[in-house]
Enzyme design. Structure first.
Site, PDB file in Angstrom:
ATOM      1  N   HIS A 143     -37.098 -63.661 -21.632  1.00  0.00           N
ATOM      2  CA  HIS A 143     -36.241 -64.545 -20.840  1.00  0.00           C
ATOM      3  C   HIS A 143     -37.033 -65.586 -20.050  1.00  0.00           C
ATOM      4  O   HIS A 143     -38.227 -65.780 -20.301  1.00  0.00           O
ATOM      5  CB  HIS A 143     -35.289 -63.726 -19.961  1.00  0.00           C
ATOM      6  CG  HIS A 143     -34.466 -62.771 -20.760  1.00  0.00           C
ATOM      7  ND1 HIS A 143     -33.464 -63.178 -21.603  1.00  0.00           N
ATOM      8  CD2 HIS A 143     -34.535 -61.413 -20.881  1.00  0.00           C
ATOM      9  CE1 HIS A 143     -32.930 -62.123 -22.205  1.00  0.00           C
ATOM     10  NE2 HIS A 143     -33.566 -61.039 -21.790  1.00  0.00           N
ATOM     11  N   GLU A 147     -37.267 -52.557 -25.264  1.00  0.00           N
ATOM     12  CA  GLU A 147     -36.336 -52.464 -24.140  1.00  0.00           C
ATOM     13  C   GLU A 147     -36.812 -51.262 -23.322  1.00  0.00           C
ATOM     14  O   GLU A 147     -36.600 -50.109 -23.694  1.00  0.00           O
ATOM     15  CB  GLU A 147     -34.905 -52.258 -24.632  1.00  0.00           C
ATOM     16  CG  GLU A 147     -34.336 -53.413 -25.439  1.00  0.00           C
ATOM     17  CD  GLU A 147     -33.767 -54.539 -24.575  1.00  0.00           C
ATOM     18  OE1 GLU A 147     -33.922 -54.483 -23.327  1.00  0.00           O
ATOM     19  OE2 GLU A 147     -33.169 -55.476 -25.152  1.00  0.00           O
TER      20      GLU A 147
END
EC number: 3.5.1.28
Length: 241
Positions: free
Chosen positions: A35, A200
Site C-alpha cells: 500500500h 498477510e
C-alpha cells in the site's frame, strides 16, 4: 531513501534472527511494504493483472480498530526486515521510499522487482478479515504462469509458512489452507518472473493480531520470523547472482 536501489550493510552483524544460513551474502531481495502512505483518485487507474484483465493501481489498505493503518505496519515491519537482511550481507531494495506519499502501482512494483533479477520478492500486508479470524497466510500465484511461479515461489511460500509458525505466529483459521493460499487475483504475484510471495501477517480486525501489530515488540517478532523465512529460502537457491 531511494526506492529500488540495492542496499547492503557495510559490516554484517547477525541479528536476533539466529541460526541464519551463512551462504546468502550478496543475494538480492526485493521488499514490498504493501500500500501507500497517502492516496488520491489516481489509485483507481486501471493496470494489468498479469492474466489479461485489469484492476485498480493500488488499494488503500485496512487498519486496526484503533486506527493503526496497514500501510504503516507494513512500512515499519519492512524496514526491520530490511535492516536484518542487510546485516546478513543480503542486498535489498524497497518498492516505496516513505510512508507519507503515493507509491507505485502494483504492476510498477512488480516491474521494479523483475528489473533487479532478485533471488526473492516478498510483499508485506495485513488482512482486514472477520474479528474472529486470526493468523497469517502466505499467498502465491495459482495457477502458475511460468516455471518460477510453479516451483520456487511455492517452495518460498512453504518455507515462509513454516518459519512464521515456528516463531509462534499462528496460521490463519479463517482463510487459505494450512497457512497457504494460492491466488490468481494478485497482480504482483502474477507478473513475477522471480520467486515471489505476498504475506498477510495477520488480521488487523482481530484483537490478538492487532495488539501484536500495534506494538514495536510485535513488529520485531514479525520481522524476525520474516528474515528466517527469507534466509531459509535463499539458502536453497545456490550462490548470489
Amino acid at each position: 531513501m531511494i526506492v529500488g536501489v540495492l542496499v547492503a550493510a557495510a559490516t554484517p552483524i547477525i541479528s536476533s534472527a539466529s541460526a541464519t544460513p551463512a551462504n546468502i551474502a550478496g543475494m538480492v531481495v526485493f521488499i514490498d511494504p504493501g500500500h501507500n502512505g497517502a492516496n488520491d483518485a489516481s489509485i483507481g487507474r486501471q493496470v494489468p493483472t498479469g492474466r489479461g484483465g485489469t484492476k485498480n493501481c493500488q488499494a488503500s489498505g485496512t487498519s486496526t480498530n484503533s486506527g493503526y493503518p496497514e500501510h504503516t505496519f507494513t512500512w515499519e515491519t519492512g524496514l526491520r526486515l530490511r535492516a536484518a537482511l542487510n546485516a546478513l550481507g543480503v542486498r535489498t531494495a524497497l518498492s516505496r521510499g516513505n510512508d507519507n506519499a503515493l507509491g507505485p502501482c502494483v504492476d510498477e512494483r512488480a516491474n521494479m522487482a523483475n528489473a533487479l533479477r532478485p533471488n526473492a520478492i516478498v510483499s508485506l500486508h495485513a488482512d482486514g478479515g472477520p474479528a474472529s479470524g486470526r493468523g497469517f497466510h502466505v499467498n502465491y500465484s495459482a495457477p502458475p504462469l511460468n516455471a518460477i511461479q510453479a516451483g520456487p515461489s511455492v517452495q518460498f511460500a512453504r518455507i515462509m509458512r513454516d518459519q512464521l509458525q515456528a516463531s509462534g505466529i499462528p496460521k490463519a483459521n479463517y482463510i487459505g489452507q494450512d497457512g497457504l493460499y494460492g491466488r490468481s487475483d494478485l497482480a504482483g504475484l502474477n507478473l513475477a518472473q522471480y520467486p515471489s510471495i505476498l504475506v498477510e501477517l495477520g488480521n488487523m480486525k482481530n484483537p490478538a493480531d492487532s495488539a501484536l501489530m500495534e506494538s514495536a515488540e510485535g513488529r520485531q517478532k514479525y520481522a524476525n520470523a520474516l528474515v528466517r523465512g527469507v534466509a531459509g529460502f535463499l539458502a536453497t537457491q545456490g550462490q548470489a547472482r
